[in-house]
Design an enzyme around this catalytic site. Structure first.
Site, PDB file in Angstrom:
ATOM      1  N   ASP A  63       0.850  -1.190   0.000  1.00 53.76           N
ATOM      2  CA  ASP A  63       0.000   0.000   0.000  1.00 53.76           C
ATOM      3  C   ASP A  63       0.887   1.241   0.000  1.00 53.76           C
ATOM      4  O   ASP A  63       0.690   2.179   0.766  1.00 53.76           O
ATOM      5  CB  ASP A  63      -0.930   0.000   1.221  1.00 53.76           C
ATOM      6  N   LEU A  64       1.887   1.222  -0.864  1.00 49.94           N
ATOM      7  CA  LEU A  64       2.871   2.299  -0.867  1.00 49.94           C
ATOM      8  C   LEU A  64       2.440   3.426  -1.794  1.00 49.94           C
ATOM      9  O   LEU A  64       2.470   3.301  -3.007  1.00 49.94           O
ATOM     10  CB  LEU A  64       4.252   1.769  -1.271  1.00 49.94           C
TER      11      LEU A  64
END
Length: 196
Positions: free
Chosen positions: A122-123
Site C-alpha cells: 500500500d505504498l
C-alpha cells in the site's frame, strides 16, 4: 500491534543515506522465505493484512497470476458485493480481467523470472516520509502502514504510480536497480493492471 516510534518531524543528521529507491530495490530483490509446510517460496503472506479498512486474502498460492486474480481482484469484488450489492457490469469486467487479461500479462508461461519478494502492498506518498526510528540514528527515508505480501515487485509500482508523489528521480534510480520483468515491453500494461 506494537511498533517502534517513528518521528516524522525529525531532521536529525546521521541517517543511513540510502534513498527510497535503494531501500525499495533491496526489498524487491530479496527472495521470499519458504513458508512452513511448503517446499518453495509462495505468493501470499502468513497473516491477513489490511489495505485501508479492507482485509487482504493472503492465502498461499504457487502462481502469481492465480494469487492476483483470486486473492486480490475476485476477493475485492466479493467484498464490494457484500457491502454494496451486486453489479452485473462490474462482475463481468472483473471476471474478464481475471480470466483473460491476468493470464495474458501475468501467466506463469508468459511472465519470465518472477519470484515472490516482500512488497509493502500500500505504498503511496502518504505512507512515505523522512523520519527517525525509535529515537535512534538520524532521519532517513521511511515507509509505514504496510499491507505486506510476498508478490511480484511490480505490483508495488501500480499503487505508487496511481496516487503519485514519487518524482522522476525516484523512478529513474529504481529502474536502474530493479530491471523490468520480461517481457519488458509489457511493463506499462502490467503496472496499469496493478492499479486496479
Amino acid at each position: 500491534m506494537v511498533t517502534d516510534f517513528l518521528d516524522l518531524n525529525s531532521s536529525a543528521p546521521g541517517g543511513s543515506g540510502e534513498t527510497l529507491a535503494q531501500k525499495l530495490a533491496r526489498l524487491h530483490t530479496t527472495p521470499a522465505p519458504i513458508p512452513e509446510g511448503f517446499d518453495k517460496p509462495m505468493y501470499g503472506f502468513p497473516v491477513t493484512t489490511c489495505c485501508g479498512a479492507s482485509p487482504q486474502d493472503n492465502s498461499w498460492k504457487a502462481s502469481w497470476a492465480d494469487f492476483y486474480a483470486n486473492n486480490r481482484l475476485r476477493t475485492i469484488l466479493r467484498a464490494g458485493v457484500k457491502q454494496n450489492g451486486s453489479d452485473a457490469e462490474l462482475f463481468e469486467a472483473v471476471e474478464k480481467t481475471a480470466e483473460t487479461i491476468v493470464p495474458r500479462l501475468l501467466g506463469d508461461d508468459h511472465l519470465k523470472g518472477v519470484q515472490p519478494v516482500l512488497v509493502h502492498g500500500d505504498l503511496w506518498s502518504g505512507n512515505h516520509g523522512r523520519g527517525r526510528i525509535a529515537g535512534e540514528g538520524g532521519a532517513e527515508e521511511v515507509v509505514f502502514d504496510p499491507s505486506c505480501v510476498y508478490g511480484h515487485s511490480e505490483y508495488e509500482l501500480g499503487i505508487m504510480r496511481m496516487f503519485g508523489g514519487f518524482g522522476g528521480s525516484f523512478w529513474k534510480e529504481y529502474g536502474s536497480l530493479v530491471p523490468k520483468s520480461e517481457p519488458s515491453e509489457e511493463w506499462e500494461d502490467r503496472v496499469a493492471l496493478y492499479e486496479l
